[in-house]
Each structure stands twice: as C-alpha cells, then as structure tokens.
Design an enzyme around this catalytic site. Sequence first.
Site, mmCIF file in Angstrom:
data_model
loop_
_atom_site.group_PDB
_atom_site.id
_atom_site.type_symbol
_atom_site.label_atom_id
_atom_site.label_comp_id
_atom_site.label_asym_id
_atom_site.label_seq_id
_atom_site.Cartn_x
_atom_site.Cartn_y
_atom_site.Cartn_z
ATOM 1 N N HIS A 211 -14.304 -16.587 -43.543
ATOM 2 C CA HIS A 211 -13.049 -16.224 -43.017
ATOM 3 C C HIS A 211 -12.787 -16.760 -41.713
ATOM 4 O O HIS A 211 -13.706 -17.110 -41.152
ATOM 5 C CB HIS A 211 -12.819 -14.781 -43.071
ATOM 6 N N HIS B 241 -11.910 -15.599 -38.572
ATOM 7 C CA HIS B 241 -12.427 -14.838 -37.359
ATOM 8 C C HIS B 241 -13.047 -15.812 -36.439
ATOM 9 O O HIS B 241 -14.065 -16.578 -36.909
ATOM 10 C CB HIS B 241 -13.040 -13.509 -37.482
ATOM 11 N N HIS C 157 -10.985 -7.255 -45.225
ATOM 12 C CA HIS C 157 -11.107 -7.624 -43.745
ATOM 13 C C HIS C 157 -10.060 -8.344 -42.994
ATOM 14 O O HIS C 157 -9.539 -8.283 -41.956
ATOM 15 C CB HIS C 157 -12.570 -7.897 -43.565
#
Length: 253
Positions: free
Chosen positions: A56, A58, A114
């Site tokens: 992901h 982030h 998330h």
Amino acid sequence: MALELVTLPCLTDNYTYLLHDDETGQTAVVDVPEAAPVLAELSRRGWTLTDILLTHHHDDHIQGVAEVKAQTGAVVIGAAADAHRLPPLDLAVSEGMSITLGRHHARIIEVPGHTVGHIAFVFDGFAFTGDSLMSGGCGRLFEGTAGQMWASLQKLATLPDETLICSGHEYTAANLRFAASLDGENAALQGRIEKVTKAREKGLPTVPSKMSGERATNIFLRAGEAAIKAAVGLAQASDAEVFADLRERKNRF
Ligand code: ZN
Ligand code: FE
C-alpha cells in the site's frame, strides 16, 4: 525448491521481508520502509534483488523504494488502483492476477480497509498482508470502511493453517493485550501472550505468525464467534457489525 524468507526490522516498528528463490536466484522485497537495511542484507547474502512488491501507499512502506530501485533496477509491482500515489510501477496488478518469483506464484488479493488500494501477495506458504491482517490484529481504517476490512479479512481467513502471515509492524503485544481484555478465557491467546512477551524481551520479531495462531487468537478474525459477540454486548449483531465495534474499541484502548 524452497523459498527462503528473511524478516528485517526497519524504522521504529516496521518490517520488510526478503523472499528468495534458491533455484533461480530471484529475490523479492515486500515494502521498503527504508533502503539501507534492505541493501545491506542483500549484499550480506549475495542476493540480487529482482522484484519490489508494494502492499500500500503509506510512506512507511514505500519511502525506500526510489533508492532500492536505483541501486538494483528491480521491477516495482503494486496496486493498479493506487498507481497514482505509489512510486512509479513497472507492473500494476489487481485482484485475481498473479506474479511469479522463479517457479513460484503469488496471487494478488485486494484487501481494502486500511487504505482503499491495499493488496496482499499470497504465495504458497507465505502471505504478505502489510497493514491489513496483522499479527494479532488488523490495520486502522484510514480510508476504507469496517465492512470493507471485514470482507478483506474474510478473504485472508481462507488461507491454510500453515501459511505464514508476514505483516508490516511490530504491534503484536498491544494487539493481544486488547484481545485479552475481551477474550480473557482464551487459552491459546494467553499462551501466545507469554510467547510474545518473551520474544520482545529478547528483542526478537513476533512476525511472521502462523495462520492457525491468528485464527485462534486474533480477535478481529473472531468477530463472528458467539463468545466475542457476547463480550462486546452485541449477541444479535452481524459479524461485520461486531468487527466494526471491535475496531472502534481498539482505537480507544
Ligand atoms: Zn499503513
Ligand atoms: Fe504501516
């Protein structure tokens, strides 16, 4: 031929993983919180990086990508849905696609919650779950809904018992403390807390964790069980509603 897994601590509490196919020499890294530990481990082992897999977008999972890409030329693979906010992708993937490492295959599973573009890489025996299913817990809902995360966890819950869950952070102790506050009678949970406490006293990682242990002790996977529903006072609620309540409680714990 076996795949070899190396777990590397990064930053304060992140993990990155190297996965090496000894037959072809192909080597993947999963998430790159920082470049230095990854490059050092590769050179220590004499491995050539071929693939950079991203769960992901982030920062604490991608900050080291540019430098590792520049040093190794490895192929960068990440979610098509998040291509606009991931480092430049050489291969954009989505649910149901598979990638290869030597003769080994990984299925791509979309696991939003998330973040909305979060994916997991599922090899035979290893699932790289980032901040979706985590050791003893699951990631916070920064972008997705509780319903999305519950559905994502349900997909991962079908993995075989022996699968090693390779997740993104050293959060196990806190996750299990939370679980014990509601599931204190669970003997498997108590046993795992003892093991995790000992490992942390020695400074050892508590990841990867086995799927069998997650099924038995990860309260977020157990939202459908009558005992957990009763513990949060939601005996009649749906599994997804109980999961949402658990996630809220964890934020305040
Ligand atoms: Zn994250
Ligand atoms: Fe993270």
